[in-house]
Motif scaffolding. Structure first.
Motif, short mmCIF file in Angstrom:
data_model
loop_
_atom_site.label_atom_id
_atom_site.label_comp_id
_atom_site.label_asym_id
_atom_site.label_seq_id
_atom_site.Cartn_x
_atom_site.Cartn_y
_atom_site.Cartn_z
N LEU A 259 -4.97 -7.71 -6.41
CA LEU A 259 -4.65 -6.46 -5.82
C LEU A 259 -5.38 -6.31 -4.63
CD1 LEU A 259 -5.39 -4.10 -8.97
CD2 LEU A 259 -3.20 -4.76 -8.08
N GLY A 260 -4.41 -5.79 -3.53
CA GLY A 260 -4.69 -5.74 -2.17
C GLY A 260 -4.38 -7.12 -1.42
N GLY A 261 -3.93 -7.85 -1.92
CA GLY A 261 -3.24 -9.20 -1.21
C GLY A 261 -4.26 -9.74 -0.53
N THR A 262 -3.59 -10.65 0.64
CA THR A 262 -4.56 -11.41 1.60
C THR A 262 -5.69 -10.56 2.42
OG1 THR A 262 -2.60 -12.99 2.04
CG2 THR A 262 -4.41 -12.69 3.48
N CYS A 263 -5.27 -9.38 2.73
CA CYS A 263 -6.42 -8.69 3.39
C CYS A 263 -7.56 -8.49 2.73
CB CYS A 263 -5.72 -7.39 3.91
SG CYS A 263 -7.02 -6.33 4.44
N THR B 93 -12.15 -2.79 -6.76
CA THR B 93 -12.36 -2.08 -7.96
C THR B 93 -11.69 -0.51 -7.37
OG1 THR B 93 -14.28 -2.98 -8.50
CG2 THR B 93 -14.18 -0.58 -9.05
N SER B 94 -11.95 -0.28 -6.13
CA SER B 94 -11.36 1.18 -5.77
C SER B 94 -9.93 0.96 -5.86
CB SER B 94 -11.68 1.26 -4.18
OG SER B 94 -11.31 2.49 -3.87
N LEU B 95 -9.10 0.05 -5.43
CA LEU B 95 -7.88 0.07 -5.51
C LEU B 95 -7.41 -0.08 -6.96
CD1 LEU B 95 -5.18 -0.42 -4.17
CD2 LEU B 95 -5.67 -2.84 -3.84
N THR B 96 -7.98 -0.69 -7.89
CA THR B 96 -7.51 -0.90 -9.25
C THR B 96 -7.60 0.53 -9.79
OG1 THR B 96 -8.50 -3.19 -9.34
CG2 THR B 96 -7.99 -1.64 -11.46
#
Length: 408
Positions: A38-42, A96-99
């Motif tokens: 989650l969040g990709g490369t960045c 964690t925040s994105l999840t």
């Protein structure tokens, strides 16, 4: 029968999650599919971790310069395990925040797995089929791995695998003198490694103007980084403590013994596993998904955002792709890809900031322009910080007097 959704987002990089959340908020039953990060490369092996490492490297660098500022400090040592732990903690906080955001958003389903098309409106993930009238691709890119003789016998690093490194390389050899390679080169030199950069072209960061490339090369050489240009005919062999690399540089034989090899020679789009041919999606000559000015592919109902479309490999360009798509879908705002000014940064230290046209592009266009430059030696703030390397350059349209480009 496939499970039906109003929209499917494939890939959770920098444009996929905000678009999925917006689709869900607009009342569309949405599925977002991600196979690993989650969040990709960045978030995982780009902006967030590298800038965390850059920050640690700068602290080490400034500690060694303490006496320049009238400050006494003892011998500087770097604990790479603690450096990595700090980086991992920052990355984990972001993931964690994105999840939490994606798993608690109403009307949005997060599905882990690798997606592939089975038709223009249908995908398969883990043996299950899912269908939607609208499909959005945000599958990103990955490092290019060359087919140099002997490379398969030598453990090598990429911008992804170097994130697992918790030891200090004795001699880091960086293949590639562009944005990714140079950040790691300076970073590890400041951690304490011997560093050599090998570039196939005649200068660093060839996209930039020659004076910008020269300034960056001088900054890196001043820190003890070895630079070689016109490097060709790579061949590698394993050694007990690392590897041996033979090549030619500027037409002369080059022989290097290294402990770690970082490949930073380019990136390619993640499309193979998607099986885009089944959906009839067209690719450009470089293998990226072709899109129009609103990020639509040639197949109605399918969009491509982020690195996979070849229109910018940066966090902010990917996020702007989301903004363009959302504006056209929901806001009656005809935003266009062609309206986006080029803007990015290279996080060496001092960093390079770029926006708009380069001097070379302006000259090629025949456009009348004014050029203003100022070396950092003439900037008070730079003297106060004892950071006087580099310069500023601004390009102005001679007729309208509007700024059309800048390199800082």
């Amino acid at each position: 029968m496939p499970q039906s959704f109003d929209a499917i987002v494939i890939g959770a990089g920098q444009s996929g999650p905000p678009l999925a959340a917006r689709l869900a908020a607009e009342g569309r039953k949405t599925l977002i599919v991600e196979r690993s990060h989650l969040g990709g490369t960045c978030v995982n092996n780009g902006c967030v971790p590298t800038k965390s490492l850059v920050a640690s490297a700068r602290v080490a660098h400034m500690a060694r310069r303490a006496a320049d500022f009238g400050v006494s400090a003892g011998p500087v040592s770097v604990d790479m395990q603690r450096v990595k732990a700090r980086k991992d903690s920052i990355v984990n906080d972001s993931v964690t925040s994105l999840t939490k955001w994606l798993t608690t958003t109403e009307n949005l389903t997060l599905l882990w797995g690798s997606a592939r098309f089975t038709g223009p409106r249908e995908i398969e993930v883990g043996g299950e089929r899912y269908a939607a009238e609208s499909i959005f691709l945000n599958t990103g890119g990955r490092p290019v791995i060359p087919d140099w003789p002997g490379l398969a016998d030598v453990p090598f690093l990429t911008n992804e695998t170097i994130m697992d490194l918790d030891v200090l390389p004795e001699h880091l050899v960086v293949a590639g003198g562009s944005y990714v390679g140079l950040e790691f080169a300076q970073m590890y030199r400041r951690f304490g490694s011997r560093v050599t950069v090998l570039e196939r072209g005649p200068r660093l960061i060839a996209r930039e103007d020659e004076d910008v490339s020269a300034a960056v090369a001088e900054i890196l050489r001043n820190e003890g980084i070895a630079l070689h240009f016109h490097v060709r005919d790579f061949a590698l062999s394993q050694r007990p403590a690392g590897f041996h690399l033979s090549a030619s540089a500027d037409g002369e034989p080059l022989s290097i013994e290294g402990s770690h090899l970082l490949l930073a020679i380019g990136r390619k789009p993640n499309i193979e596993d998607l099986d885009v041919a089944r959906a009839g999606i067209a690719l450009d000559p470089h293998g990226y998904i072709e899109v129009d000015d609103e990020l639509r592919t040639n197949v109605p109902g399918i969009w491509a955002m982020g690195d996979v479309n070849g229109h910018g490999a940066f966090t902010h360009t990917s996020y702007n792709d989301y903004e363009i798509v959302a504006a056209n879908l929901f806001d009656h705002d005809p935003r266009r890809l062609s309206d986006r000014p080029v803007a990015y940064a290279l996080y060496i230290d001092p960093p390079l900031g770029r926006v708009g046209l380069t001097e070379a592009q302006v000259r090629k266009s025949g456009r009348k322009a004014l050029i203003g430059t100022r070396p950092m030696t003439r900037v008070g703030r730079a003297h106060e910080r004892s950071e006087t390397q580099g310069f500023m350059k601004v390009l102005v349209d001679a007729e309208t007097e509007r700024v059309i480009g800048a390199s800082l």
